[in-house]
Enzyme design. Structure first.
Site, PDB file in Angstrom:
ATOM      1  N   TYR A  53      26.268  93.178  39.480  1.00 43.94           N
ATOM      2  CA  TYR A  53      25.210  93.594  40.801  1.00 43.94           C
ATOM      3  C   TYR A  53      24.322  94.150  41.508  1.00 43.94           C
ATOM      4  CZ  TYR A  53      24.784  98.932  38.490  1.00 43.94           C
ATOM      5  OH  TYR A  53      23.331  99.251  38.215  1.00 43.94           O
ATOM      6  N   PRO A 163      64.054  56.917  39.442  1.00 41.10           N
ATOM      7  CA  PRO A 163      63.952  56.796  40.855  1.00 41.10           C
ATOM      8  C   PRO A 163      65.058  58.328  41.244  1.00 41.10           C
ATOM      9  CG  PRO A 163      65.408  54.563  41.185  1.00 41.10           C
ATOM     10  CD  PRO A 163      64.407  55.546  39.964  1.00 41.10           C
ATOM     11  N   ASN A 174      55.872  60.455  35.856  1.00 40.84           N
ATOM     12  CA  ASN A 174      55.307  61.749  36.790  1.00 40.84           C
ATOM     13  C   ASN A 174      54.822  62.333  36.329  1.00 40.84           C
ATOM     14  OD1 ASN A 174      58.389  60.932  38.363  1.00 40.84           O
ATOM     15  ND2 ASN A 174      57.265  62.267  39.273  1.00 40.84           N
ATOM     16  N   ARG A 201      49.558  55.540  51.569  1.00 39.38           N
ATOM     17  CA  ARG A 201      51.359  56.749  51.334  1.00 39.38           C
ATOM     18  C   ARG A 201      52.105  56.380  53.194  1.00 39.38           C
ATOM     19  NH1 ARG A 201      54.790  60.827  49.632  1.00 39.38           N
ATOM     20  NH2 ARG A 201      56.128  60.857  50.280  1.00 39.38           N
ATOM     21  N   ARG A 210      56.895  55.018  46.285  1.00 37.50           N
ATOM     22  CA  ARG A 210      55.239  55.567  47.591  1.00 37.50           C
ATOM     23  C   ARG A 210      54.589  55.012  46.191  1.00 37.50           C
ATOM     24  NH1 ARG A 210      58.617  61.296  46.864  1.00 37.50           N
ATOM     25  NH2 ARG A 210      61.291  59.418  46.519  1.00 37.50           N
ATOM     26  N   ASP A 213      52.852  60.479  45.465  1.00 42.48           N
ATOM     27  CA  ASP A 213      53.094  61.951  46.081  1.00 42.48           C
ATOM     28  C   ASP A 213      52.750  62.786  45.174  1.00 42.48           C
ATOM     29  OD1 ASP A 213      55.542  62.949  47.199  1.00 42.48           O
ATOM     30  OD2 ASP A 213      56.936  62.485  46.251  1.00 42.48           O
ATOM     31  N   ASP A 215      53.931  66.994  45.304  1.00 45.72           N
ATOM     32  CA  ASP A 215      55.003  68.703  45.658  1.00 45.72           C
ATOM     33  C   ASP A 215      53.193  69.489  45.588  1.00 45.72           C
ATOM     34  OD1 ASP A 215      55.879  66.491  47.030  1.00 45.72           O
ATOM     35  OD2 ASP A 215      57.069  66.855  45.481  1.00 45.72           O
ATOM     36  N   LEU A 229      57.279  73.756  55.338  1.00 45.88           N
ATOM     37  CA  LEU A 229      56.495  74.706  54.606  1.00 45.88           C
ATOM     38  C   LEU A 229      56.919  75.139  53.827  1.00 45.88           C
ATOM     39  CD1 LEU A 229      53.873  74.753  51.937  1.00 45.88           C
ATOM     40  CD2 LEU A 229      52.563  76.787  54.059  1.00 45.88           C
ATOM     41  N   HIS A 233      58.435  75.062  45.657  1.00 46.39           N
ATOM     42  CA  HIS A 233      58.922  73.742  46.266  1.00 46.39           C
ATOM     43  C   HIS A 233      60.511  74.249  46.099  1.00 46.39           C
ATOM     44  CE1 HIS A 233      60.806  69.640  46.339  1.00 46.39           C
ATOM     45  NE2 HIS A 233      59.673  69.251  46.730  1.00 46.39           N
ATOM     46  N   PHE A 241      61.992  65.588  36.147  1.00 46.58           N
ATOM     47  CA  PHE A 241      60.640  65.155  36.282  1.00 46.58           C
ATOM     48  C   PHE A 241      60.198  66.253  36.945  1.00 46.58           C
ATOM     49  CE2 PHE A 241      63.227  64.045  40.716  1.00 46.58           C
ATOM     50  CZ  PHE A 241      61.256  64.319  41.546  1.00 46.58           C
TER      51      PHE A 241
END
Length: 273
Positions: A53, A163, A174, A201, A210, A213, A215, A229, A233, A241
């Protein structure tokens, strides 16, 4: 989380909206709650296993003296960021900066700004099915690690997958990574979009081919449901994947809505536990 508290550290510095405040300077009073794990230091009596500190207080004083801001909000924001970046053991900080003699021509004892900032653990999914797929992903990992306030902590191996959604396209590579960040979810999303754009992209067809990607899968245990948003996800628990590489680096990370670990969600898709 344990706390080390610094209370009412006096610093003479040059912050304020008025020019005379920037030139003549005035007294500021700083308090900070430093969130860290003190267990090892407590067991070993070793100062190097904790936050010093005295060093933190000296850093606060020097930093506030060497910088000038019009707003207390700016001084607090930048100081908190610098402390979190400088001290690896510091996980979260509550910082208050008081201004005892605010020049508003009213009998005001003090005014202050208090903020709380922390390091956050984020998990991202990475994908590419165009051109140099692995290079796009590796470049994205490096770009994330170079963002101020971000540090890549772990990266999964890359897997080749068919895909999703639109099937008439090349297979994907991926992967997933763990990121420590000081950015808010929206700040991080903006950086992800920037990195995708720099990789070429183009958002023409949903689930189409693409170059890159990125995510946002998890942000701590935060749950957000907004138009542009969603955290976690919204589709991650259905995507092998995502779950397969994620299980390499965060097998026991628990979904804050469904309550299942990554391993359990992957088992649901495989039909095995």
């Amino acid at each position: 989380m344990d706390k080390i508290k610094i209370k009412d550290l006096e610093v003479f510095a040059n912050h304020g909206v008025f020019p005379e405040e920037n030139t003549l300077g005035q007294k500021f009073i700083v308090s900070a709650d430093l969130h860290t794990d003190t267990r090892k230091a407590g067991k070993t009596d070793d100062l190097t296993a904790s936050l010093h500190y005295g060093e933190v207080s000296a850093f606060i004083e020097v930093w506030l003296k060497e910088h000038t801001y019009k707003l207390l909000e700016s001084a607090a924001e930048h100081l908190a960021e610098e402390l979190l970046l400088k001290y690896q053991r510091l996980q979260k900080i509550r910082l208050e900066i008081k201004k005892p003699w605010a020049p508003i021509r009213l009998p005001l004892k003090t005014v202050s700004v208090e903020i709380e900032r922390a390091k956050h653990t984020v998990y991202l999914a990475l994908g590419s099915n165009m051109g140099g797929r692995e290079k796009y992903i590796r470049d994205a990992v490096n770009a994330l690690d170079e963002i101020r306030g971000c540090a890549v902590k772990a990266v999964s191996s890359l897997i080749e997958t068919p895909p999703y959604g639109v099937t008439d396209q090349d297979d994907f590579l991926n992967g997933c990574l763990e990121l420590e960040t000081l950015l808010t979810p929206r700040e991080l999303l903006s950086e992800l979009n920037r990195i995708e754009k720099e990789a070429g992209r183009e958002r023409v067809v949903r689930w189409g081919p693409r170059t890159l990607d990125l995510d946002l899968i998890f942000y701590d245990d935060l749950v957000v449901q907004e138009k542009d948003l969603c955290i976690p996800h919204v589709e991650m628990h259905r995507r092998k994947f995502v779950l397969e590489p994620l299980s390499q680096i965060a097998p026991y990370k628990r979904h804050p809505v469904y309550g299942k670990t990554v391993t359990e969600m992957l088992g649901d898709l495989d039909g095995t536990f």
